[in-house]
Design a protein around this motif. Structure first.
Motif, PDB file in Angstrom:
ATOM      1  N   LYS A 511       0.836  -1.210   0.000  1.00 33.98           N
ATOM      2  CA  LYS A 511       0.000   0.000   0.000  1.00 33.98           C
ATOM      3  C   LYS A 511       0.867   1.255   0.000  1.00 33.98           C
ATOM      4  O   LYS A 511       0.579   2.231  -0.720  1.00 33.98           O
ATOM      5  CB  LYS A 511      -0.916  -0.019   1.220  1.00 33.98           C
ATOM      6  CG  LYS A 511      -1.888   1.142   1.278  1.00 33.98           C
ATOM      7  CD  LYS A 511      -2.813   1.010   2.488  1.00 33.98           C
ATOM      8  CE  LYS A 511      -3.787   2.174   2.554  1.00 33.98           C
ATOM      9  NZ  LYS A 511      -4.693   2.062   3.740  1.00 33.98           N
ATOM     10  N   MET A 512       1.950   1.253   0.797  1.00 37.95           N
ATOM     11  CA  MET A 512       2.836   2.422   0.835  1.00 37.95           C
ATOM     12  C   MET A 512       3.502   2.643  -0.520  1.00 37.95           C
ATOM     13  O   MET A 512       3.673   3.791  -0.961  1.00 37.95           O
ATOM     14  CB  MET A 512       3.897   2.242   1.925  1.00 37.95           C
ATOM     15  CG  MET A 512       3.379   2.490   3.343  1.00 37.95           C
ATOM     16  SD  MET A 512       4.718   2.591   4.561  1.00 37.95           S
ATOM     17  CE  MET A 512       5.266   0.899   4.579  1.00 37.95           C
ATOM     18  N   LYS A 513       3.880   1.554  -1.192  1.00 40.35           N
ATOM     19  CA  LYS A 513       4.495   1.689  -2.510  1.00 40.35           C
ATOM     20  C   LYS A 513       3.518   2.278  -3.512  1.00 40.35           C
ATOM     21  O   LYS A 513       3.885   3.144  -4.323  1.00 40.35           O
ATOM     22  CB  LYS A 513       4.995   0.327  -2.993  1.00 40.35           C
ATOM     23  CG  LYS A 513       6.210  -0.198  -2.242  1.00 40.35           C
ATOM     24  CD  LYS A 513       6.629  -1.569  -2.759  1.00 40.35           C
ATOM     25  CE  LYS A 513       7.861  -2.089  -2.033  1.00 40.35           C
ATOM     26  NZ  LYS A 513       8.234  -3.451  -2.499  1.00 40.35           N
ATOM     27  N   ILE A 514       2.279   1.821  -3.468  1.00 40.05           N
ATOM     28  CA  ILE A 514       1.244   2.345  -4.371  1.00 40.05           C
ATOM     29  C   ILE A 514       1.027   3.832  -4.136  1.00 40.05           C
ATOM     30  O   ILE A 514       0.796   4.609  -5.078  1.00 40.05           O
ATOM     31  CB  ILE A 514      -0.077   1.563  -4.186  1.00 40.05           C
ATOM     32  CG1 ILE A 514       0.088   0.127  -4.697  1.00 40.05           C
ATOM     33  CG2 ILE A 514      -1.231   2.253  -4.907  1.00 40.05           C
ATOM     34  CD1 ILE A 514      -1.088  -0.770  -4.385  1.00 40.05           C
ATOM     35  N   ASN A 515       1.145   4.244  -2.869  1.00 44.18           N
ATOM     36  CA  ASN A 515       0.939   5.651  -2.518  1.00 44.18           C
ATOM     37  C   ASN A 515       2.171   6.515  -2.752  1.00 44.18           C
ATOM     38  O   ASN A 515       2.184   7.690  -2.370  1.00 44.18           O
ATOM     39  CB  ASN A 515       0.490   5.769  -1.060  1.00 44.18           C
ATOM     40  CG  ASN A 515      -0.904   5.215  -0.842  1.00 44.18           C
ATOM     41  OD1 ASN A 515      -1.712   5.162  -1.775  1.00 44.18           O
ATOM     42  ND2 ASN A 515      -1.204   4.805   0.384  1.00 44.18           N
ATOM     43  N   SER A 519      11.669   3.237  -1.331  1.00 47.29           N
ATOM     44  CA  SER A 519      12.038   2.020  -0.605  1.00 47.29           C
ATOM     45  C   SER A 519      12.499   2.321   0.819  1.00 47.29           C
ATOM     46  O   SER A 519      12.222   1.550   1.748  1.00 47.29           O
ATOM     47  CB  SER A 519      13.134   1.266  -1.365  1.00 47.29           C
ATOM     48  OG  SER A 519      14.275   2.083  -1.542  1.00 47.29           O
ATOM     49  N   PHE A 520      13.198   3.452   0.994  1.00 46.06           N
ATOM     50  CA  PHE A 520      13.642   3.817   2.350  1.00 46.06           C
ATOM     51  C   PHE A 520      12.446   4.116   3.239  1.00 46.06           C
ATOM     52  O   PHE A 520      12.383   3.657   4.391  1.00 46.06           O
ATOM     53  CB  PHE A 520      14.577   5.025   2.284  1.00 46.06           C
ATOM     54  CG  PHE A 520      15.022   5.513   3.642  1.00 46.06           C
ATOM     55  CD1 PHE A 520      16.073   4.889   4.301  1.00 46.06           C
ATOM     56  CD2 PHE A 520      14.378   6.573   4.259  1.00 46.06           C
ATOM     57  CE1 PHE A 520      16.478   5.329   5.556  1.00 46.06           C
ATOM     58  CE2 PHE A 520      14.769   7.015   5.515  1.00 46.06           C
ATOM     59  CZ  PHE A 520      15.828   6.392   6.159  1.00 46.06           C
ATOM     60  N   GLU A 521      11.506   4.904   2.736  1.00 46.24           N
ATOM     61  CA  GLU A 521      10.322   5.246   3.522  1.00 46.24           C
ATOM     62  C   GLU A 521       9.486   4.008   3.842  1.00 46.24           C
ATOM     63  O   GLU A 521       8.953   3.867   4.952  1.00 46.24           O
ATOM     64  CB  GLU A 521       9.470   6.265   2.751  1.00 46.24           C
ATOM     65  CG  GLU A 521      10.117   7.628   2.612  1.00 46.24           C
ATOM     66  CD  GLU A 521       9.365   8.525   1.632  1.00 46.24           C
ATOM     67  OE1 GLU A 521       9.429   9.761   1.809  1.00 46.24           O
ATOM     68  OE2 GLU A 521       8.736   7.988   0.694  1.00 46.24           O
ATOM     69  N   VAL A 522       9.392   3.111   2.873  1.00 46.71           N
ATOM     70  CA  VAL A 522       8.622   1.878   3.084  1.00 46.71           C
ATOM     71  C   VAL A 522       9.223   1.072   4.224  1.00 46.71           C
ATOM     72  O   VAL A 522       8.511   0.630   5.142  1.00 46.71           O
ATOM     73  CB  VAL A 522       8.576   1.038   1.791  1.00 46.71           C
ATOM     74  CG1 VAL A 522       8.047  -0.359   2.081  1.00 46.71           C
ATOM     75  CG2 VAL A 522       7.705   1.720   0.751  1.00 46.71           C
ATOM     76  N   ARG A 523      10.515   0.905   4.164  1.00 45.02           N
ATOM     77  CA  ARG A 523      11.169   0.090   5.199  1.00 45.02           C
ATOM     78  C   ARG A 523      11.083   0.776   6.560  1.00 45.02           C
ATOM     79  O   ARG A 523      10.818   0.131   7.576  1.00 45.02           O
ATOM     80  CB  ARG A 523      12.630  -0.144   4.817  1.00 45.02           C
ATOM     81  CG  ARG A 523      13.337  -1.138   5.730  1.00 45.02           C
ATOM     82  CD  ARG A 523      14.661  -1.570   5.138  1.00 45.02           C
ATOM     83  NE  ARG A 523      15.324  -2.561   5.970  1.00 45.02           N
ATOM     84  CZ  ARG A 523      16.413  -3.210   5.626  1.00 45.02           C
ATOM     85  NH1 ARG A 523      16.966  -2.980   4.438  1.00 45.02           N
ATOM     86  NH2 ARG A 523      16.966  -4.092   6.438  1.00 45.02           N
ATOM     87  N   ASN A 524      11.298   2.070   6.588  1.00 48.99           N
ATOM     88  CA  ASN A 524      11.288   2.816   7.849  1.00 48.99           C
ATOM     89  C   ASN A 524       9.908   2.828   8.498  1.00 48.99           C
ATOM     90  O   ASN A 524       9.787   2.750   9.724  1.00 48.99           O
ATOM     91  CB  ASN A 524      11.762   4.252   7.605  1.00 48.99           C
ATOM     92  CG  ASN A 524      11.807   5.063   8.889  1.00 48.99           C
ATOM     93  OD1 ASN A 524      12.450   4.680   9.859  1.00 48.99           O
ATOM     94  ND2 ASN A 524      11.104   6.190   8.897  1.00 48.99           N
ATOM     95  N   ASN A 525       8.886   2.908   7.685  1.00 45.77           N
ATOM     96  CA  ASN A 525       7.534   3.078   8.216  1.00 45.77           C
ATOM     97  C   ASN A 525       6.735   1.776   8.292  1.00 45.77           C
ATOM     98  O   ASN A 525       5.509   1.807   8.396  1.00 45.77           O
ATOM     99  CB  ASN A 525       6.773   4.102   7.359  1.00 45.77           C
ATOM    100  CG  ASN A 525       7.389   5.486   7.443  1.00 45.77           C
ATOM    101  OD1 ASN A 525       7.878   5.886   8.487  1.00 45.77           O
ATOM    102  ND2 ASN A 525       7.402   6.207   6.328  1.00 45.77           N
ATOM    103  N   SER A 526       7.430   0.657   8.266  1.00 43.15           N
ATOM    104  CA  SER A 526       6.720  -0.629   8.364  1.00 43.15           C
ATOM    105  C   SER A 526       7.272  -1.501   9.485  1.00 43.15           C
ATOM    106  O   SER A 526       7.106  -2.711   9.472  1.00 43.15           O
ATOM    107  CB  SER A 526       6.833  -1.386   7.034  1.00 43.15           C
ATOM    108  OG  SER A 526       8.197  -1.670   6.738  1.00 43.15           O
ATOM    109  N   GLN A 527       7.922  -0.878  10.461  1.00 37.50           N
ATOM    110  CA  GLN A 527       8.628  -1.660  11.465  1.00 37.50           C
ATOM    111  C   GLN A 527       7.814  -1.976  12.724  1.00 37.50           C
ATOM    112  O   GLN A 527       7.542  -3.127  13.034  1.00 37.50           O
ATOM    113  CB  GLN A 527       9.932  -0.942  11.865  1.00 37.50           C
ATOM    114  CG  GLN A 527      10.956  -0.879  10.750  1.00 37.50           C
ATOM    115  CD  GLN A 527      11.326  -2.251  10.230  1.00 37.50           C
ATOM    116  OE1 GLN A 527      11.577  -3.181  10.984  1.00 37.50           O
ATOM    117  NE2 GLN A 527      11.328  -2.391   8.905  1.00 37.50           N
ATOM    118  N   THR A 528       7.433  -0.974  13.468  1.00 38.08           N
ATOM    119  CA  THR A 528       7.013  -1.145  14.859  1.00 38.08           C
ATOM    120  C   THR A 528       5.913  -2.177  15.057  1.00 38.08           C
ATOM    121  O   THR A 528       6.036  -3.069  15.892  1.00 38.08           O
ATOM    122  CB  THR A 528       6.575   0.203  15.444  1.00 38.08           C
ATOM    123  OG1 THR A 528       7.661   1.136  15.305  1.00 38.08           O
ATOM    124  CG2 THR A 528       6.234   0.053  16.922  1.00 38.08           C
TER     125      THR A 528
END
Length: 667
Positions: A511-515, A519-528
């Motif tokens: 979903k983040m990629k579609i938006n 790749s950096f933002e995707v990895r950073n914002n999919s952790q917690t």
């Protein structure tokens, strides 16, 4: 079983007699005769050797290091290649000795053999023979986890057929390298390789002399400093290192995967350049495996002390009755016994890692399959190393608290154990960063499956992925604690959790990629709440699956298998209990299923059952008293006698301070 020493009589006899199994037989079947005999030789050696006698008072930093290196020298004089078998057990005596040998000799020599070619074989042998002492040159002052951001450069000069090493600034100084501070003669250095055409070919490994073996002084154009005293592990001398136009011969490039010709042409050995970086990091994989096993040794020691203490320490009790040992209290049982179960789970998993490593080292190295195996092992260790070290830190803390005030004494050893394990949370990959690598590999396998491609899991740690949709369709329909705690049911619930987090994380990332996220933002914002729990559950599942497989070994008798099954069930259930909400939110458990009550009732029930087994279970794994070296954890259970001996041993405990008049005069 005469090679297993008898334990002394004392207050612990009450619980030892209640055990449902023969502790010696379980030890023999769990660890094997060769392993036990090897341990016994080590314990006998260090108990009788003058270099290993316990110090009567705290040592200075310099004296601590000198003592550890002298102990290492004493061990090195033993005939036969036995040290590698002993390195894990030495952690129980002193956590600094093992790294001195492992890093200085084995890790560097094995790294040279893995990353170099025939021209480096003779050099590697010099580390095995202790003619040279090595250290790893990864981390820099400004970059640790981000290895690709390292700034140290190795620029090739075809006129001199050498690489010119430079640290552009202090931020690029190599740091935290064990043995670098005072002793290392060479470093396995990772630097940015730059060819004469000014092309940076990224990080490559070099073996670099840094001290003159004759004078032990730094070589010209090399700056070496010591990092000084640390929170723990002060027997290991950590340091920092800088280069100023240091000339290194071309042959010192470890060139199994890439080379540079005499005239400066870069030669790619592997076709797939994206796989270069992973192949260069083989020393880290070995290190992470070792950290996982070593943390378990710290758990072993902490639980030996805590369980023996709690079985002898009496407080309160029913009105008019004798005081109870604190191990009889439910709150103490549920605090300590899940950790005992975790100790057995991680011990069995660690032995399995060693067997895997040995088996793989004997196989022919098919390059294609080797890459897939390396990637999977890297992912697995990137998950289990954080989980094991975090688990151990919690175990040590709970053990310390379970011994109350006496556990706060330095003599209890909890502080030493905790500080030693604390370093493991950071070195060989900082835990929070490291677990991201496991989730990335899992997501890659899941993406392959979603796109009709085969998953690359030769060790089968991700073999559940093709069945993930079926697993997610399952519902909890059990109604008793007994059924819920069957090992196959608990393992299935862990599989469901992995599939739940894998799908959840995959959808979130997509979903983040579609938006439009990069790749950096995707990895950073999919952790917690996504990738992080995915990696941890993946590790827990691997440990439980290994435990179940080991229990099925026919070497165990019925009584041993029964107690091991309880431990496995308790470990798995405690892993599940932390994530009960996920089962309800994800639809596995309905509101009326009572899953949470069944899991929690089972944890309490097994913990109560283990009261009679705990002392014997810890006897199976405990080192001898000389190694335990804690008045609270001796095998005779005479905690007050040992406390008295320690407190009365030092005359200074009964003398006024030399400065008492100075203080009184100011009142």
């Amino acid at each position: 079983m005469n090679f297993i020493e008898e334990l002394p009589n004392g207050p612990l006899d009450v619980y030892r007699k209640r055990a449902s199994f023969n502790w010696k037989l379980l030890k023999l079947n769990l660890e094997g005769e060769d392993c036990i005999i090897s341990q016994a030789k080590l314990w006998k050696f260090i108990k009788s050797n003058p270099e290993f006698q316990h110090a009567n008072e705290s040592l200075s930093l310099n004296a601590t290091r000198r003592r550890c290196y002298r102990q290492l020298n004493a061990l090195s004089k033993i005939e036969g290649d036995i040290f590698d078998a002993w390195s894990h057990w030495l952690r129980l005596y002193d956590p600094s000795i093992g790294p001195l040998r492992r890093i200085g000799q084995s890790t560097i020599a094995e790294g040279i053999l893995d990353l170099g070619t025939e021209r480096h074989r003779e050099l590697a042998q010099k580390f095995f023979d202790v003619r040279f002492i090595g250290c790893l040159g990864f981390t820099e002052i400004a970059h640790g986890s981000n290895l690709k951001g390292l700034q140290t450069t190795a620029i090739y000069n075809p006129q001199t057929e050498s690489f010119i090493l430079n640290s552009p600034n202090f931020k690029a100084a190599k740091c935290w390298s064990g043995l670098l501070g005072k002793m290392a003669t060479h470093t396995l250095l990772y630097a940015q390789l730059i060819t004469p055409d000014n092309v940076n070919h990224d990080l490559h490994p070099f073996i670099v002399p840094i001290r003159d073996p004759e004078t032990h002084l730094p070589l010209p154009n090399v700056i070496i400093g010591d990092l000084g005293e640390k929170i723990g592990l002060n027997g290991v001398d950590n340091g920092f290192l800088m280069f100023k136009n240091y000339s290194l011969p071309r042959r010192n490039l470890l060139n199994r995967n890439a080379d540079v010709s005499k005239d400066g042409k870069y030669i790619a050995i592997m076709e797939n350049r994206s796989q270069y970086f992973g192949t260069f990091l083989s020393p880290l994989a070995t290190g992470r495996m070792g950290v996982t096993i070593h943390s378990t040794m710290f758990s072993r020691l902490a639980l030996t002390i805590a369980i023996r203490y709690c079985a002898c320490r009496k407080q309160f009790g029913p009105p008019g009755k004798e005081e109870w040992p604190v191990i009889e209290y439910q709150v103490q049982q549920t605090r300590i016994f899940p950790h005992l179960a975790a100790l057995y789970a991680w011990t069995i998993f660690g032995y399995n890692l060693l067997r895997m490593k040995e088996a793989e080292s004997k196989k022919l190295k098919d390059q294609k399959n080797l890459i897939a195996k390396n990637l999977e092992i890297h992912a697995l260790l990137s998950a289990v190393k954080p989980l094991s070290t975090w688990t151990t830190q919690q175990i040590i803390q709970d053990c310390r608290e379970s011994c109350a005030g006496h556990g706060y004494l330095k003599a209890s050893r909890f502080g030493e154990i905790r500080d030693a394990n604390d370093a493991a949370i950071t070195y060989e990959g900082e835990n929070t960063v490291l677990i991201q690598q496991a989730s990335q590999w899992l997501l890659k396998q899941y993406d392959n499956f979603q796109n009709g491609k085969a998953i690359a899991s030769p060790f089968e740690t991700a073999k559940f992925i093709p069945n993930s949709e079926y697993i997610l369709s399952l519902k909890f329909n059990l109604s008793t604690v007994e059924d819920t705690f069957k090992l196959d049911h608990l393992l299935l619930m862990l599989k469901w959790l992995i599939c739940y987090y894998l799908k959840k994380t995959y959808i979130h990332v997509k979903k983040m990629k579609i938006n439009g996220s990069n790749s950096f933002e995707v990895r950073n914002n999919s952790q917690t709440y996504f990738a992080r729990p995915l990696s941890l559950v993946y590790a827990e599942h691997a440990v439980v699956e290994t435990f179940i497989t080991r229990i099925e070994d026919r070497v165990f008798g019925d009584s041993e298998r029964k107690v091991l099954t309880k431990l496995c069930a308790l470990f798995a259930a405690c892993s599940l209990e932390k994530r009960l909400d996920d089962f309800y939110v994800g639809g596995y458990a309905s509101e009326n299923s009572k899953l949470q009550f069944l899991i929690r009732d089972g944890i309490i029930s097994i913990s109560q059952d283990l009261v009679n087994e705990a002392v014997a279970l810890i006897d199976v794994l405990a080192p001898p008293d000389f190694v335990v070296n804690s008045p609270l954890g001796m095998s005779d259970g005479k905690i007050y006698k040992h406390l008295e001996d320690i407190l009365f041993k030092d005359p200074k405990n009964f003398e006024p301070p030399s400065w008492w008049k100075e203080i009184r005069s100011n009142l």
